[in-house]
Design an enzyme around this catalytic site. Structure first.
Site, PDB file in Angstrom:
ATOM      1  N   ASN A  91       0.795  -1.233   0.000  1.00  0.00           N
ATOM      2  CA  ASN A  91       0.000   0.000   0.000  1.00  0.00           C
ATOM      3  C   ASN A  91       0.829   1.286   0.000  1.00  0.00           C
ATOM      4  O   ASN A  91       0.355   2.331  -0.427  1.00  0.00           O
ATOM      5  CB  ASN A  91      -1.033   0.004   1.141  1.00  0.00           C
ATOM      6  CG  ASN A  91      -0.400  -0.088   2.511  1.00  0.00           C
ATOM      7  OD1 ASN A  91       0.786  -0.344   2.639  1.00  0.00           O
ATOM      8  ND2 ASN A  91      -1.199   0.118   3.536  1.00  0.00           N
ATOM      9  N   GLU A  99       5.330  -3.845  11.674  1.00  0.00           N
ATOM     10  CA  GLU A  99       4.044  -3.151  11.736  1.00  0.00           C
ATOM     11  C   GLU A  99       3.073  -3.992  10.933  1.00  0.00           C
ATOM     12  O   GLU A  99       3.231  -4.156   9.733  1.00  0.00           O
ATOM     13  CB  GLU A  99       4.198  -1.734  11.173  1.00  0.00           C
ATOM     14  CG  GLU A  99       3.063  -0.836  11.581  1.00  0.00           C
ATOM     15  CD  GLU A  99       2.057  -0.739  10.484  1.00  0.00           C
ATOM     16  OE1 GLU A  99       1.011  -1.417  10.603  1.00  0.00           O
ATOM     17  OE2 GLU A  99       2.292   0.000   9.524  1.00  0.00           O
ATOM     18  N   CYS A 148      -3.188   0.599   7.001  1.00  0.00           N
ATOM     19  CA  CYS A 148      -3.227  -0.067   8.311  1.00  0.00           C
ATOM     20  C   CYS A 148      -3.843   0.869   9.347  1.00  0.00           C
ATOM     21  O   CYS A 148      -4.430   0.417  10.318  1.00  0.00           O
ATOM     22  CB  CYS A 148      -1.832  -0.505   8.722  1.00  0.00           C
ATOM     23  SG  CYS A 148      -0.657   0.810   8.641  1.00  0.00           S
TER      24      CYS A 148
HETATM   25  O1  G3H Z   1      -0.699   1.170   5.958  1.00  0.00           O
HETATM   26  C1  G3H Z   1       0.065   1.513   6.834  1.00  0.00           C
HETATM   27  C2  G3H Z   1       0.687   2.825   6.819  1.00  0.00           C
HETATM   28  O2  G3H Z   1       1.757   2.855   7.731  1.00  0.00           O
HETATM   29  C3  G3H Z   1      -0.307   3.930   7.086  1.00  0.00           C
HETATM   30  O3  G3H Z   1       0.251   5.154   6.814  1.00  0.00           O
HETATM   31  O4  G3H Z   1      -1.297   6.612   8.085  1.00  0.00           O
HETATM   32  O5  G3H Z   1       0.236   7.537   6.366  1.00  0.00           O
HETATM   33  O6  G3H Z   1      -1.728   6.173   5.717  1.00  0.00           O
HETATM   34  P1  G3H Z   1      -0.694   6.433   6.746  1.00  0.00           P
END
Ligand code: G3H
Length: 496
Positions: free
Chosen positions: A169, A264, A298
């Protein structure tokens, strides 16, 4: 267009090469891995299917390069990182185009990801110069029974070879969030990109190549997880693993050797809404937090826990905004774009069907075409429904009506995840009490969960992860403390 201009050397025929020893190479396997465009559902790109033998060679080169890199002055390391950041930003358009085609990220967000990544690399360089340029000085007479006969100097030393595995993602941003800290701290770096997003990663690596990093310091191996996944994560030459992704991380943590892990692994971020909340603000944040990049974050809002007395009003406001979301291809910069794969779409559909069977209220009609799923708010969700607990990683947001704040906190804490959460209230005292009671790595007050800005600490509890990220924490995590103790024949005191 991918693989053209300064990126010409990274492709041969229709297969992108892998990067090692400062060169772009074809795998001896003669095989490739296809990357399916989530929108067209046809093969968009192909990457090398590297072999275990090639992984061995990559790690060997990485080890040799690291020894020299650790002796490179910190300011020089920082200078090269700044250069890579500038080159990355200069070539944001073709890299963003890869993101659009590989992971169906909306066009504007794809550009933002690349620019954010350049900024992240520069910040790593600056923070590294600050925090790696200093250590501690301790004296022995502060501990009972000791004279002042020992002087201890500590410094931060690199770990060696860091293995970075980012998710689909944010393939570029979550790759550089590992590469930047690793390199500034004097480590070498082996990148294993996700399959969807691999070509964007290879372009990003070419930016580091163009910046002139030493041969072998950065490598990028592509291939099937089944062939090289475990082989990489269990490799004795790897000294640290930084992984972002799903359940695979739990398996890695069980198999990896005695090396520091940064993990993570997703979340089920709860959004607790109190009676006094500004409902317009909440609705806007549910849209941004729950539906941006079609919920494939996430940190997405994955369950709304709203006080019954304001639930009708909130649901009405959210529905009005859902109706305005533009659904379609990423090239047209739509809000909701196809999810990453057919299997992901099938999983999301399974959650929706389960909720339907068990009596959730569908605020919109469930609609799917290929991998494209229309945004859906599910009201009156109950704890016996899968969507109350599982991460859809798609554009579906469940609403659970609660009759007390305690009920909301209880639901949040009953999850096996503990990444982030958020609370909406105008009462700062209540906000603090609820934040303290929520078992998550971060709680946002009056805003949707988010990782950024990228220098903020970012960590999950329980199945959401191991360790803490964010630039400073990642640099620290990718180093070890080394002490040198001077033993004096007699106590010595520094006089004023
Ligand atoms: O999908 C996991 C990422 O660490 C979320 O990052 O809060 O910048 O969308 P974000």
């Amino acid at each position: 267009m991918a693989g053209t201009g300064v990126f010409e050397e990274i492709i041969e025929g229709d297969v992108f090469k892998y990067y090692t020893d400062g060169e772009w190479k074809k795998s001896a396997s003669g095989k490739s891995v296809a990357i399916i465009n989530p929108t067209t559902r046809t093969t968009q790109y192909k990457v090398q299917a590297c072999t275990q033998e090639e992984v061995n060679k990559v790690i060997e080169s990485s080890k040799i390069a690291q020894k020299q890199w650790a002796k490179t002055p910190l300011w020089k390391r920082a200078e090269l990182l700044h250069k890579a950041a500038a080159i990355l930003k200069e070539h944001k358009a073709p890299i963003a185009d890869c993101l659009v085609k590989e992971i169906a990220k909306p066009a504007k967000d794809s550009v933002t990801e690349v620019v954010r990544s350049g900024d992240l690399i520069s910040y790593c360089a600056e923070e590294g110069v600050r925090i790696l340029g200093e250590g501690k000085f301790l004296v022995s007479d502060s501990f009972p029974g000791n004279e002042r006969t020992k002087y201890c100097l500590t410094s931060k030393i690199p770990l060696g070879v860091v293995l970075a595995i980012p998710p689909f993602n944010y393939p570029v941003n979550l790759a550089v969030s590992k590469i930047g800290p690793a390199l500034i701290a004097g480590n070498s770096l082996v990148l294993k990109p996700p399959t969807q997003g691999a070509v964007a990663c290879l372009h990003m690596v070419q930016c580091f190549h163009l910046a002139g990093f030493p041969t072998g310091l950065i490598s990028c191996v592509t291939g099937k997880g089944s062939e090289i996944g475990d082989f990489l994560t269990m490799h004795p030459g790897v000294n640290c693993i930084s992984f972002t992704g799903g359940d695979t991380g739990i398996a890695i943590s069980k198999k990896a050797g005695m090396v520091p892990l940064q993990m993570e692994l997703g979340g089920k971020d709860a959004c607790i809404v109190l009676e006094d909340a500004d409902l317009d603000l909440v609705a806007a944040n549910i849209i941004k937090g729950g539906f941006s990049y079609s919920g494939q974050r996430c940190t997405a809002v994955k369950v709304v826990l709203v006080m019954e007395s304001v639930a009708d009003a909130l649901v009405e406001k959210v529905n009005a905004k859902v109706a305005k979301l533009k659904v379609g291809p990423p090239e047209e910069d739509c809000d909701i774009t196809p999810v990453v794969s057919e299997s992901s779409a099938n999983f999301i559909e399974g959650l929706a069907k389960d909720a339907k069977t068990k009596g959730a209220t569908f605020c919109q009609e469930y609609k799917r075409e290929g991998n494209l799923i229309w945004p859906l708010l599910l009201d009156n969700v109950r704890p016996d429904m899968r969507i109350a607990w599982e991460e859809p990683f798609g554009p579906i947001v469940p609403v659970i009506r609660i009759s007390s704040v305690e009920e909301g906190i209880h639901h949040c804490n009953a999850s096996n995840f503990g990444l982030q959460g958020c609370v909406f209230t105008k009462d700062i005292n209540k906000a603090i009490l609820i934040s303290d009671a929520m078992e998550t790595g971060t709680v946002q007050i009056n805003s949707a969960p988010a990782r950024g800005p990228d220098h903020f600490p970012f960590q999950g509890l329980k199945d959401s992860g191991i360790g803490s990220q964010g630039i400073t924490n990642s640099i620290n995590m990718m180093t070890k403390i080394k002490s040198t103790v001077f033993n004096l024949p007699t106590p010595s005191y520094t006089m004023g």
